[in-house]
Motif scaffolding. Structure first.
Motif, short mmCIF file in Angstrom:
data_model
loop_
_atom_site.label_atom_id
_atom_site.label_comp_id
_atom_site.label_asym_id
_atom_site.label_seq_id
_atom_site.Cartn_x
_atom_site.Cartn_y
_atom_site.Cartn_z
N ILE A 90 0.84 -1.20 0.00
CA ILE A 90 0.00 0.00 0.00
C ILE A 90 0.88 1.26 0.00
O ILE A 90 0.59 2.23 -0.71
CB ILE A 90 -0.95 0.00 1.23
N GLY A 91 1.96 1.22 0.77
CA GLY A 91 2.88 2.36 0.80
C GLY A 91 3.52 2.61 -0.55
O GLY A 91 3.61 3.75 -1.01
N PHE A 92 3.97 1.54 -1.21
CA PHE A 92 4.56 1.71 -2.54
C PHE A 92 3.53 2.21 -3.54
O PHE A 92 3.82 3.05 -4.40
CB PHE A 92 5.17 0.40 -3.04
N LEU A 93 2.30 1.71 -3.44
CA LEU A 93 1.24 2.16 -4.34
C LEU A 93 1.00 3.66 -4.16
O LEU A 93 0.90 4.41 -5.14
CB LEU A 93 -0.05 1.38 -4.07
N TRP A 94 0.93 4.10 -2.91
CA TRP A 94 0.73 5.51 -2.63
C TRP A 94 1.91 6.34 -3.15
O TRP A 94 1.72 7.39 -3.77
CB TRP A 94 0.56 5.71 -1.12
N GLY A 95 3.14 5.85 -2.92
CA GLY A 95 4.33 6.57 -3.38
C GLY A 95 4.38 6.69 -4.89
O GLY A 95 4.71 7.76 -5.43
N VAL A 96 4.05 5.63 -5.61
CA VAL A 96 4.07 5.67 -7.08
C VAL A 96 3.00 6.63 -7.58
O VAL A 96 3.23 7.40 -8.53
CB VAL A 96 3.88 4.25 -7.66
N LYS A 97 1.82 6.61 -6.96
CA LYS A 97 0.76 7.54 -7.38
C LYS A 97 1.19 8.99 -7.18
O LYS A 97 0.92 9.85 -8.03
CB LYS A 97 -0.53 7.26 -6.60
N MET A 98 1.87 9.26 -6.04
CA MET A 98 2.32 10.62 -5.77
C MET A 98 3.40 11.03 -6.79
O MET A 98 3.41 12.16 -7.24
CB MET A 98 2.88 10.73 -4.35
N LEU A 99 4.31 10.12 -7.13
CA LEU A 99 5.37 10.44 -8.09
C LEU A 99 4.80 10.68 -9.49
O LEU A 99 5.34 11.48 -10.26
CB LEU A 99 6.40 9.33 -8.14
N MET A 100 3.73 10.00 -9.83
CA MET A 100 3.14 10.16 -11.16
C MET A 100 2.15 11.30 -11.22
O MET A 100 1.58 11.58 -12.27
CB MET A 100 2.49 8.84 -11.60
N GLY A 101 1.92 11.95 -10.07
CA GLY A 101 1.00 13.10 -10.07
C GLY A 101 -0.45 12.70 -10.05
O GLY A 101 -1.32 13.49 -10.39
#
Length: 115
Positions: free
Chosen positions: A101-112
């Protein structure tokens, strides 16, 4: 050289037993199984007549003796160990889920595309 020939002969006898199983397809299943067993027994007899075979059989006997000396866990110890493993698996599953879940959130934030 004779020992190598005996080893090859043992393999051929096993193969002959298996081939007999298929070649006797029109006969009763008992006859077919007996053909395989006869091939295996003949192969074991030939294999046992080689030094390698005698060493292998001695190893099997030693292994069986060692297995008889093993102290097996009691029912209580087995249940406790099983419960401990189950709990650890569940804890690791929750931990990996949280990391995912943390990685999913981080990737979403990085992709805007964050919430």
């Amino acid at each position: 050289m004779i020992d190598k020939i005996k080893l090859v002969l043992a393999l051929i006898l096993v193969a002959a037993g298996v081939a007999g199983f298929y070649l006797l397809s029109e006969h009763a299943l008992v006859v077919r199984i007996l053909a395989v067993l006869a091939g295996i027994i003949a192969a074991v007899v030939v294999f046992w007549s080689t030094p390698l075979g005698r060493e292998a059989f001695a190893f099997v006997q030693d292994s069986a003796a060692e297995a008889r000396r093993v102290v097996w866990p009691t029912r209580k110890e087995t249940i406790q160990t099983t419960v401990a493993v189950f709990v650890l698996v569940m804890v690791m599953a929750v931990f990996l889920w949280l990391v995912d879940i943390g990685f999913l959130w981080g990737v979403k934030m990085l992709m805007g595309r964050g919430a």
